[in-house]
Design an enzyme around this catalytic site. Structure first.
Site, PDB file in Angstrom:
ATOM      1  N   GLY A  91       0.818  -1.217   0.000  1.00  0.00           N
ATOM      2  CA  GLY A  91       0.000   0.000   0.000  1.00  0.00           C
ATOM      3  C   GLY A  91       0.846   1.259   0.000  1.00  0.00           C
ATOM      4  O   GLY A  91       1.375   1.647   1.055  1.00  0.00           O
ATOM      5  N   GLN A 134       1.307  -7.040 -48.183  1.00  0.00           N
ATOM      6  CA  GLN A 134       2.422  -6.263 -47.621  1.00  0.00           C
ATOM      7  C   GLN A 134       2.044  -5.547 -46.326  1.00  0.00           C
ATOM      8  O   GLN A 134       2.841  -5.455 -45.399  1.00  0.00           O
ATOM      9  CB  GLN A 134       2.905  -5.228 -48.641  1.00  0.00           C
ATOM     10  N   HIS A 168      -2.954  10.860  -3.808  1.00  0.00           N
ATOM     11  CA  HIS A 168      -1.497  10.878  -4.009  1.00  0.00           C
ATOM     12  C   HIS A 168      -1.064   9.623  -4.729  1.00  0.00           C
ATOM     13  O   HIS A 168      -0.856   8.580  -4.098  1.00  0.00           O
ATOM     14  CB  HIS A 168      -0.764  11.048  -2.672  1.00  0.00           C
ATOM     15  N   GLU A 174       2.974   1.351 -11.170  1.00  0.00           N
ATOM     16  CA  GLU A 174       4.440   1.290 -10.980  1.00  0.00           C
ATOM     17  C   GLU A 174       5.120   2.498 -11.614  1.00  0.00           C
ATOM     18  O   GLU A 174       6.243   2.404 -12.116  1.00  0.00           O
ATOM     19  CB  GLU A 174       5.021   0.013 -11.611  1.00  0.00           C
ATOM     20  N   GLY A 175       4.414   3.631 -11.633  1.00  0.00           N
ATOM     21  CA  GLY A 175       4.918   4.832 -12.288  1.00  0.00           C
ATOM     22  C   GLY A 175       4.336   4.916 -13.674  1.00  0.00           C
ATOM     23  O   GLY A 175       4.472   3.978 -14.472  1.00  0.00           O
ATOM     24  N   THR A 176       3.649   6.047 -13.958  1.00  0.00           N
ATOM     25  CA  THR A 176       3.006   6.157 -15.270  1.00  0.00           C
ATOM     26  C   THR A 176       4.067   6.302 -16.366  1.00  0.00           C
ATOM     27  O   THR A 176       5.231   6.621 -16.100  1.00  0.00           O
ATOM     28  CB  THR A 176       2.070   7.381 -15.335  1.00  0.00           C
ATOM     29  N   ILE A 234      -5.023  -0.867  -4.729  1.00  0.00           N
ATOM     30  CA  ILE A 234      -4.020  -1.798  -4.221  1.00  0.00           C
ATOM     31  C   ILE A 234      -4.284  -3.221  -4.723  1.00  0.00           C
ATOM     32  O   ILE A 234      -5.320  -3.828  -4.401  1.00  0.00           O
ATOM     33  CB  ILE A 234      -3.989  -1.766  -2.668  1.00  0.00           C
TER      34      ILE A 234
END
Ligand code: TGC
Ligand code: FAD
Length: 393
Positions: free
Chosen positions: A138, A288, A144, A372-374, A171
């Site tokens: 968490g 193609q 935030h 995990e971070g944008t 979470i």
């Protein structure tokens, strides 16, 4: 299902030559398990938005939870390339299954192993390794997310215990977790890690419903309302934002590998389809424009395989920097998402059905590119490294 079980892994640059026989054995056992235990059920669990609880136990029985944790604590004592290959194979199955594994390994076992007391390690790690216990992490709060350093969750020292208050949001594993690694600020505004067990008074973990992504993985809140925690539940070995961020280094590293697995699955299914499906009297793979999609996918997968392998060797030597990990996570997840979109088009209308994995991977990867971070935050981490100027604030 048939198409996936015939899976042939693309390896245009003979990256296999870079792996040891141990790496290949680990990969092959997880690949077989994914074919046997994940692929046949995942579309149902995804559709029902249900957590395949039994798979955690099976992962425990295979001995893969916490692969880089030493054997004395129940881990497998494998290196980081083996960990990466496990992630790759799991995410070929489904990002939600890889998520369950990442959280358990990198976000729960890793901080307990790295920052916990000997008693905490002995109490939790062996049970997390067998899947007898499930963990969650968490950090994010309702207000935030990208800026976890501004978190509001607090602990107050009450002499013989801590009092924990606050809310964590989004979470993974929240409502199914037996133990939560929770990050909170103390009276001096210093971020500390705490272990919170399921069922303690004042602690609830409501599930978030209505997700179109990671539907086979549980996501929820952690709500702490005057939760009394014994002092021995504090992780003593780290203070400050670097505590949770160091766990993210391990998880982001794994995601860089995992995304390659999702891309390989989409590529393999699309190639097979392009050679079978006929239009205008020819396989569509003869046109193609369809070859362009396949050739670009193979090129990007190959680059991502090499990036992951190199990052893995640096990680084994303890030389991988957080910035290198950010670059690989960002590059590989975007690569996988683009390949899911492009290969879905190769299938035409069939591509929107659950008979093929692209739509599920595509929807899952929208979470992976955010958590995990944008995508943007990882770009800014690279920008910070290049210029020496942080532009987050
Ligand atoms: P900043 O001032 O840059 O740094 C604060 C302290 O942290 C240290 N640090 C790191 N340490 C280890 N590893 C890293 N990657 C680190 N990055 C920074 C830094 O050296 C400093 O240490 P010290 O000793 O000087 O105090 O911090 P900032 O507040 O400016 O934030 C920087 C930023 C934006 C890069 C960071 O906050 C960030 O990465 N934000 C993204 C948040 C995020 O990734 N959240 C993920 C939540 S968990 C999750 O999504 C799980 S999904 C699981 C699944 O299902 O798979
Ligand atoms: P915000 O931070 O509000 O960002 C919104 C947008 O603004 C993004 O595009 C972002 O890039 C951009 N932005 C923000 N700041 C800046 C800036 N400085 N400059 C430029 N652009 C900016 N968290 C956990 O702690 N544990 C978990 O187990 C976990 N599991 C998750 C599972 C799922 C399925 C999902 C979707 C999320 C999960 N998360 C978890 C939360 C995840 O880490 C956050 O969603 C993520 O960090 C982004 O935070 P946010 O959603 O609040 O977006």
């Amino acid at each position: 299902m048939q198409a996936t079980i015939q899976f042939i892994a693309p390896d245009h640059y003979l990256v296999d030559d870079l792996y040891t026989s141990e790496h290949k054995i680990v990969r092959s056992s997880i690949r077989d398990w994914v074919n046997r235990s994940v692929k046949p059920i995942i579309e149902d669990f995804n559709e029902k938005a249900e957590f395949p609880h039994h798979l955690v136990k099976e992962m425990g029985e295979m001995g893969i939870l916490g692969p880089f944790i030493p054997q004395e604590y129940g881990g497998a004592g494998l290196d980081h390339i083996a960990y990466g290959l496990i992630m790759q194979e799991l995410e070929r199955g489904d990002s939600g299954i890889r998520s369950i594994f990442s959280v358990q390994t990198s976000l729960v076992m890793f901080p307990i192993f790295s920052y916990g007391t000997e008693e905490q390690k002995r109490k939790y790690l062996p049970k997390l390794a067998t899947g007898e216990m499930i963990g969650c992490f968490g950090l994010t709060e309702p207000n935030h997310g990208s800026d976890p350093g501004s978190m509001l969750t607090r602990i107050v020292d009450k002499g013989d215990h801590y009092l924990l208050n606050g809310t964590k949001m989004w979470i993974t594993n929240s409502s199914v977790a037996d133990v939560s690694v929770v990050w909170a600020k103390d009276e001096k505004n210093i971020i500390r890690g705490l272990l919170v067990e399921k069922g303690v008074p004042g602690f609830t973990a409501p599930e978030i419903h209505g997700k179109w992504s990671l539907r086979a993985s549980v996501t929820g809140e952690l709500v702490f309302d005057d939760v009394k925690l014994p002092k021995e539940n504090l992780l003593p070995g780290v203070q400050g934002l670097k505590g949770p961020l160091s766990c993210l280094n391990s998880a982001r590293y794994g995601i860089a590998w995992g995304a390659v697995g999702a891309a390989m699955d989409c590529y393999d299914a699309a190639l097979r389809y392009a050679l079978e499906r006929q239009q205008f009297g020819k396989p569509i793979g003869a046109f193609q424009l369809q070859q362009k999609k396949l050739a670009e996918a193979l090129t990007e997968i190959t680059k991502a395989q090499l990036l992951s392998w190199r990052l893995g060797t640096l990680k084994n030597e303890n030389r991988a920097t957080p910035q290198q990990i950010s670059m690989a996570k960002r590059n590989n997840v975007e690569m996988a998402l683009n390949i899911a979109r492009e290969t879905r088009q190769i299938l035409g209308a069939m591509g929107i059905t659950r008979d093929f994995p692209m739509m599920r991977h595509m929807m899952n990867l929208e979470s992976v590119i955010t958590y995990e971070g944008t995508h943007d935050i990882h770009l800014l981490i690279t920008g910070h490294e290049i210029t020496g100027i942080p532009s987050f604030i």
